[in-house]
Design a protein around this motif. Structure first.
Motif, short mmCIF file in Angstrom:
data_model
loop_
_atom_site.label_atom_id
_atom_site.label_comp_id
_atom_site.label_asym_id
_atom_site.label_seq_id
_atom_site.Cartn_x
_atom_site.Cartn_y
_atom_site.Cartn_z
N GLU A 1 47.30 25.62 -106.60
CA GLU A 1 46.51 26.44 -105.67
C GLU A 1 45.87 25.52 -104.64
OE1 GLU A 1 42.88 29.74 -105.78
OE2 GLU A 1 43.45 28.63 -107.59
N LEU A 2 46.12 25.81 -103.36
CA LEU A 2 45.60 24.96 -102.29
C LEU A 2 44.09 25.05 -102.21
CD1 LEU A 2 48.22 25.69 -99.47
CD2 LEU A 2 48.03 23.64 -100.90
N PRO A 3 43.44 23.95 -101.80
CA PRO A 3 41.97 23.98 -101.70
C PRO A 3 41.52 24.92 -100.57
CG PRO A 3 42.84 21.94 -100.80
CD PRO A 3 44.00 22.64 -101.43
N LYS A 4 40.44 25.67 -100.82
CA LYS A 4 39.92 26.59 -99.82
C LYS A 4 38.40 26.69 -100.00
CE LYS A 4 39.95 29.95 -96.73
NZ LYS A 4 40.23 29.69 -95.31
N ILE A 5 37.66 26.36 -98.94
CA ILE A 5 36.19 26.47 -98.99
C ILE A 5 35.80 27.89 -98.60
CG2 ILE A 5 34.02 25.65 -97.98
CD1 ILE A 5 35.49 22.97 -97.42
N ARG A 6 34.96 28.49 -99.36
CA ARG A 6 34.50 29.87 -99.09
C ARG A 6 33.04 29.80 -98.63
NH1 ARG A 6 36.14 33.55 -104.07
NH2 ARG A 6 35.58 35.14 -102.54
N MET A 7 32.85 29.43 -97.34
CA MET A 7 31.51 29.23 -96.78
C MET A 7 30.77 30.57 -96.71
SD MET A 7 29.33 27.00 -95.52
CE MET A 7 30.15 25.57 -94.81
N PRO A 8 29.61 30.70 -97.35
CA PRO A 8 28.83 31.95 -97.27
C PRO A 8 28.50 32.30 -95.81
CG PRO A 8 27.96 30.52 -98.99
CD PRO A 8 28.97 29.71 -98.23
N ARG A 9 28.40 33.59 -95.53
CA ARG A 9 28.20 34.05 -94.15
C ARG A 9 26.94 33.44 -93.51
NH1 ARG A 9 30.29 38.34 -91.44
NH2 ARG A 9 31.29 39.07 -93.36
N HIS A 10 25.83 33.40 -94.28
CA HIS A 10 24.57 32.93 -93.68
C HIS A 10 24.58 31.44 -93.38
CE1 HIS A 10 23.85 31.82 -97.90
NE2 HIS A 10 22.90 31.00 -97.46
N LEU A 11 25.59 30.72 -93.90
CA LEU A 11 25.68 29.29 -93.62
C LEU A 11 26.65 28.98 -92.48
CD1 LEU A 11 25.73 27.85 -97.26
CD2 LEU A 11 23.79 28.02 -95.68
N ARG A 12 27.29 30.02 -91.92
CA ARG A 12 28.20 29.78 -90.80
C ARG A 12 27.45 29.55 -89.48
NH1 ARG A 12 32.38 34.68 -92.39
NH2 ARG A 12 32.83 33.92 -94.51
N GLU A 13 26.16 29.93 -89.50
CA GLU A 13 25.30 29.64 -88.36
C GLU A 13 24.32 28.54 -88.76
OE1 GLU A 13 23.47 33.28 -87.27
OE2 GLU A 13 25.35 34.23 -86.63
N THR A 14 23.52 28.11 -87.80
CA THR A 14 22.57 27.03 -88.09
C THR A 14 21.60 27.46 -89.19
OG1 THR A 14 22.71 26.29 -85.80
CG2 THR A 14 20.84 25.52 -87.08
N TYR A 15 21.47 26.61 -90.20
CA TYR A 15 20.59 26.87 -91.34
C TYR A 15 19.25 26.19 -91.05
CZ TYR A 15 19.03 27.03 -96.23
OH TYR A 15 18.35 27.26 -97.40
N ILE A 16 18.20 27.01 -90.88
CA ILE A 16 16.90 26.50 -90.43
C ILE A 16 15.91 26.49 -91.59
CG2 ILE A 16 14.97 26.90 -88.83
CD1 ILE A 16 16.97 28.27 -86.95
N ARG A 17 15.26 25.35 -91.77
CA ARG A 17 14.20 25.20 -92.77
C ARG A 17 13.02 24.48 -92.12
NH1 ARG A 17 14.48 28.58 -96.45
NH2 ARG A 17 13.50 27.28 -98.05
N ARG A 18 11.83 24.69 -92.71
CA ARG A 18 10.65 24.00 -92.21
C ARG A 18 10.48 22.65 -92.90
NH1 ARG A 18 5.70 27.89 -90.68
NH2 ARG A 18 4.78 25.81 -90.53
N VAL A 19 9.81 21.74 -92.22
CA VAL A 19 9.53 20.43 -92.81
C VAL A 19 8.76 20.63 -94.11
CG1 VAL A 19 8.19 18.32 -92.50
CG2 VAL A 19 9.57 19.20 -90.61
#
Length: 306
Positions: A1-19
């Motif tokens: 089975e070929l490798p396949k990354i299943r990137m979650p939808r909310h991580l396809r855009e910039t992931y923002i966190r506070r310091v």
């Protein structure tokens, strides 16, 4: 089975966190046999003392206990099986509140209005500045009130200030995290004083205002009924104000209770009270001043009662 990354939808855009926040991301993938997983940032391996990576047969977990602004950037995930691979990018942005605006100045005060100017903060908190919050405080209460929110320019005009009050002003920066921890405070204060108005008489060019009498509305012939009071009207102008003389059949009407003569704002009137047959005739209104005279005539007919 070929490798396949299943990137979650909310991580396809910039992931923002506070310091200071924790970053805990799980990204599933597939492939058999168990793929080889690798993370890089800018082509370099990650600092495993700060970033923890834990891989299983079906996913990879990316964990930072306390995020720092330096953790922002694009992380490359590679999943590989015997030369076959799949790649994905994780874009992380670590933000914090911005610094205060700079160089806040009270530019002008006029009437009930104040003009303010400032420059953007030195530190935007690693996030675009969404706007500025402008507040005022009057000396009497000492409380701060917001007059503008999300002002997108670096200048503003504040209106409807109250006479007799003295105002201070401050401005906060705002980004995706919220307001700056401190504000820029204008060094000067604005005192709203009652505007002093000085009467300036209109300068009228000197000219000769003298004018001989002139009738602007003549007398008109009238017919009245015996016993019913009637009025004669005309209008005159002139300067100095003319003297008005009434005549009947060329004879001056002197003090006679039958006649009431008035002049108001240049309108001359003669009331003939309960006229009889002998009150008919030609009435004349004469206006006289030092520059000359003028007159108008009319005929009054008195008919018997029907």
């Amino acid at each position: 089975e070929l490798p396949k990354i299943r990137m979650p939808r909310h991580l396809r855009e910039t992931y923002i966190r506070r310091v200071g926040d924790a970053v805990n991301i799980m990204i599933p993938f597939q492939g058999k046999p168990q793929p080889e997983v690798s993370w890089t940032k800018g082509g370099q391996p990650l600092d495993t003392n700060h970033i923890n990576i834990r891989n299983t047969a079906r996913d990879t977990i990316f964990y930072i206990r306390q995020a720092q602004r330096s953790d922002s950037g694009k992380y490359e995930l590679t999943v590989q099986i015997n030369g076959a691979e799949d790649k994905a990018t994780l874009d992380i942005q670590v933000v914090e509140p911005p610094g205060p605006p700079q160089n806040l100045k009270l530019v002008d005060v006029w009437g009930f209005n104040v003009a303010l100017e400032w420059t953007p903060p030195v530190d935007n908190g690693n996030s675009e500045i969404k706007g500025y919050r402008v507040q005022k405080s009057d000396k009497k209460s000492g409380k701060w009130f917001t007059v503008l929110e999300r002002c997108t320019r670096t200048s503003c005009t504040i209106s409807d200030l109250i006479i007799g009050n003295t105002y201070s002003f401050r401005v906060f920066s705002e980004n995706i995290c919220g307001l700056s921890d401190s504000a820029a405070v204008a060094s000067g204060v604005a005192s709203i004083e009652k505007t002093k108005t000085t009467y300036q008489p209109e300068k009228i060019p000197q000219r000769d205002m003298m004018e001989p009498p002139k009738f602007t509305q003549p007398l008109t012939d009238r017919t009245t009924t015996r016993g019913y009071s009637t009025h004669l009207f005309c209008s005159v102008r002139g300067f100095p104000q003319p003297k008005i003389i009434w005549l009947k059949n060329q004879m001056e009407i002197r003090e006679d209770p039958k006649y009431i003569a008035l002049i108001d704002q240049g309108v001359c009137s003669l009331e003939i009270r309960k006229p009889g047959p002998f009150d008919g005739g030609v009435y004349t209104c004469k206006a006289v001043n030092p520059l000359g005279e003028a007159s108008v005539d009319c005929r009054l007919d008195v008919k018997g009662e029907i």
